[in-house]
Scaffold this active site. Structure first.
Site, PDB file in Angstrom:
ATOM      1  N   ASN A  70       0.734  -1.328  -0.005  1.00  0.00           N
ATOM      2  CA  ASN A  70       0.313  -0.076   0.049  1.00  0.00           C
ATOM      3  C   ASN A  70       0.987   1.308  -0.048  1.00  0.00           C
ATOM      4  O   ASN A  70       1.986   1.097   0.142  1.00  0.00           O
ATOM      5  CB  ASN A  70      -1.018   0.087   1.292  1.00  0.00           C
ATOM      6  CG  ASN A  70      -0.123   0.108   2.527  1.00  0.00           C
ATOM      7  OD1 ASN A  70       0.389   0.985   3.015  1.00  0.00           O
ATOM      8  ND2 ASN A  70      -0.352  -1.076   3.142  1.00  0.00           N
TER       9      ASN A  70
ATOM     10  N   ALA B 197       1.043   1.440  11.716  1.00  0.00           N
ATOM     11  CA  ALA B 197       1.445   0.861  10.457  1.00  0.00           C
ATOM     12  C   ALA B 197      -0.362   0.581   9.859  1.00  0.00           C
ATOM     13  O   ALA B 197      -1.047   0.331  10.330  1.00  0.00           O
ATOM     14  CB  ALA B 197       1.981  -0.389  10.667  1.00  0.00           C
TER      15      ALA B 197
HETATM   16  N1  CTP Z   1      -3.882  -3.079  12.320  1.00  0.00           N
HETATM   17  C1  CTP Z   1      -3.053  -4.236  12.900  1.00  0.00           C
HETATM   18  N2  CTP Z   1      -3.217  -5.390  12.163  1.00  0.00           N
HETATM   19  C2  CTP Z   1      -3.845  -5.615  11.189  1.00  0.00           C
HETATM   20  C3  CTP Z   1      -4.745  -4.689  10.648  1.00  0.00           C
HETATM   21  C4  CTP Z   1      -4.572  -3.269  11.161  1.00  0.00           C
HETATM   22  O1  CTP Z   1      -2.225  -4.033  13.912  1.00  0.00           O
HETATM   23  N3  CTP Z   1      -3.580  -6.776  10.565  1.00  0.00           N
HETATM   24  C5  CTP Z   1      -3.941  -1.879  13.244  1.00  0.00           C
HETATM   25  C6  CTP Z   1      -3.406  -0.648  12.349  1.00  0.00           C
HETATM   26  O2  CTP Z   1      -2.115  -0.503  12.625  1.00  0.00           O
HETATM   27  C7  CTP Z   1      -4.232   0.461  12.941  1.00  0.00           C
HETATM   28  C8  CTP Z   1      -5.663  -0.398  13.210  1.00  0.00           C
HETATM   29  O3  CTP Z   1      -5.493  -1.579  13.181  1.00  0.00           O
HETATM   30  O4  CTP Z   1      -3.842   0.850  13.947  1.00  0.00           O
HETATM   31  C9  CTP Z   1      -6.665  -0.149  12.123  1.00  0.00           C
HETATM   32  O5  CTP Z   1      -6.382  -0.317  10.930  1.00  0.00           O
HETATM   33  P1  CTP Z   1      -7.331  -0.180   9.867  1.00  0.00           P
HETATM   34  O6  CTP Z   1      -6.822  -0.464   8.442  1.00  0.00           O
HETATM   35  O7  CTP Z   1      -8.136   1.333   9.785  1.00  0.00           O
HETATM   36  O8  CTP Z   1      -8.592  -1.015  10.210  1.00  0.00           O
HETATM   37  P2  CTP Z   1      -8.849  -2.648  10.121  1.00  0.00           P
HETATM   38  O9  CTP Z   1      -8.819  -3.088  11.708  1.00  0.00           O
HETATM   39  O10 CTP Z   1      -7.557  -3.348   9.320  1.00  0.00           O
HETATM   40  O11 CTP Z   1     -10.191  -2.606   9.527  1.00  0.00           O
HETATM   41  P3  CTP Z   1     -10.829  -2.424   8.047  1.00  0.00           P
HETATM   42  O12 CTP Z   1      -9.803  -2.704   7.130  1.00  0.00           O
HETATM   43  O13 CTP Z   1     -11.891  -3.334   8.260  1.00  0.00           O
HETATM   44  O14 CTP Z   1     -11.341  -1.023   8.181  1.00  0.00           O
END
Ligand code: CTP
Length: 396
Positions: free
Chosen positions: A206, A272
């Site tokens: 990304n 991240a």
């Molecule tokens: N995060 C994480 N591990 C993952 C996915 C996300 O630690 N596998 C953490 C990111 O670093 C951030 C938070 O979760 O602090 C939210 O990430 P985001 O991408 O906004 O949300 P998701 O939990 O992935 O949910 P969605 O993609 O459904 O919005």
């Protein structure tokens, strides 16, 4: 700001005038105090010229100079920096020995902020006696900057190089001008993207640049915390000596690093942009095109690092997450805050110009556990990092 720069007899003493210049440029007044051996490497004339002040290297006043200024300097100084600091200087200070101008000044200044920048051969640095002295001084509240690793004056490679003057200046200046309200705390920050391997040459990634995570790690470090920065691939660099950078590539690697370090952490800020999915299979060779047909990639979920830390979290730990949203932002962020058991969540909306990936600015909204919402202006990522760390301190 009044700085006394102590200089001892190591080859890195030739860099001391540069350090004087950096302090002077920032507006500080600088006096140099040297050992007699330091003057084998750098002349009093050079130090006097760059500092604009007399150099102190004699313990006793001469006939024409009936002063004990090396002692009165202790009242004048806001901080004492010794660069380079030899094993001998460290050993004398740790044991209260005062047999020359600089060691006398150090012993009389032990209640002021003192920064020692060691420089010596690796074997000397690793000697138990030297390490015991370092431990003793650290317990007394003395700060150490470095040493760094690299090429040493003796031709060997290893730990023992003096940290470069720019880094010494920045560390001292930050410590003196920023609140050291996180001293003794251990923080984890995740930053950047993750790369999920498809084959030998391709990955799912990304656009995250890592800037927000690096700014957070530096703000925490500048306020005195020891920081583990777990970062995905990024071209960013950081030179803080209290940031331990751990480079990873995949979500799984970030998960292993973060869950391994979290039990010892007081604070974790997960910034991240972790891939939510990775290819079910990864090929070690480059995949070839299959005739004219399309291709389907089977994806499986990666572990949710933040949610895992939320389950591991103890009463004395603070856990902060980010939410990057495009629609129903507040609602989605509040759900994530609860689901992942966070202390607060930092919301970025991609609807806001200047917020999100790649930019040097960000516009955030902080949501607390009690659903209190605080919206901030568009700011540089450094200023945003300060707001987040201030909020973290307020909650504790
Ligand atoms: N995060 C994480 N591990 C993952 C996915 C996300 O630690 N596998 C953490 C990111 O670093 C951030 C938070 O979760 O602090 C939210 O990430 P985001 O991408 O906004 O949300 P998701 O939990 O992935 O949910 P969605 O993609 O459904 O919005």
């Amino acid at each position: 700001m009044h700085i006394v720069l102590g200089i001892t007899g190591g080859i890195a003493a030739y860099k001391a005038p540069l350090l004087v210049r950096l302090f002077k440029k920032a507006g500080a007044d600088v006096y140099c105090a040297t050992t007699s051996h330091a003057l084998e490497f750098v002349t009093p004339l050079t130090l006097e010229t760059v500092s604009g002040n007399k150099v102190y290297s004699e313990l006793f006043a001469t006939q024409n100079d009936h002063t004990t200024e090396h002692i009165s300097l202790k009242d004048w100084a806001d901080a004492v920096v010794v660069a380079p600091a030899t094993a001998n200087c460290i050993g004398k200070f740790a044991n209260g020995i005062a047999d020359d101008a600089l060691s006398t000044l150090l012993v009389s200044c032990s209640r002021k902020p003192v920064f020692l920048c060691p420089a010596m051969n690796s074997d000397m640095w690793q000697c138990d006696a030297v390490q015991n002295n370092i431990t003793k001084l650290t317990e007394m509240g003395v700060n150490f900057i470095g040493p760094a690793s690299g090429e040493l004056a003796c031709g060997a490679e290893g730990i023992g190089r003096m940290v470069e003057p720019e880094e010494i200046f920045r560390t001292v200046w930050t410590a003196l001008t920023k609140p050291q309200d996180l001293k003794g705390k251990h923080a984890i920050v995740t930053a950047g993207p993750t790369y999920e391997k498809i084959d030998a040459v391709r990955f799912i990634g990304n656009y995250s640049s890592g800037k927000m995570g690096f700014a957070l790690a530096e703000e925490l470090a500048d306020r005195g915390a020891e920081v583990d920065l777990i970062t995905g691939p990024t071209s960013l660099k950081t030179d803080r000596t209290n940031i331990n950078r751990i480079d990873i590539e995949s979500a799984q690697e970030m998960y292993e690093a973060a869950t391994g370090l979290f039990p010892k952490a007081d604070i974790a800020i997960l910034c991240a942009a972790v891939a939510d999915y990775r290819p079910a299979q990864k090929a070690d060779i480059k995949l070839k095109k299959q005739g004219d047909s399309g291709m389907t990639l089977e994806l499986v979920q990666t572990p949710d690092i933040l949610a895992t830390l939320g389950k591991m979290k103890q009463e004395n730990q603070t856990l902060v997450g980010f939410a990057l949203e495009t629609n129903n932002e507040l609602e989605h962020a509040k759900l994530k805050l609860k689901k992942k058991n966070l202390d607060f969540i930092v919301l970025n909306s991609l609807q806001d110009p200047g917020a999100g990936f790649q930019t040097s600015t960000n516009k955030i909204t902080i949501i607390d556990r009690d659903e209190k919402v605080k919206a901030f202006e568009l700011k540089s990522k450094q200023e945003v990092a300060k707001d987040i760390v201030d909020h973290l301190k307020m909650g504790k």
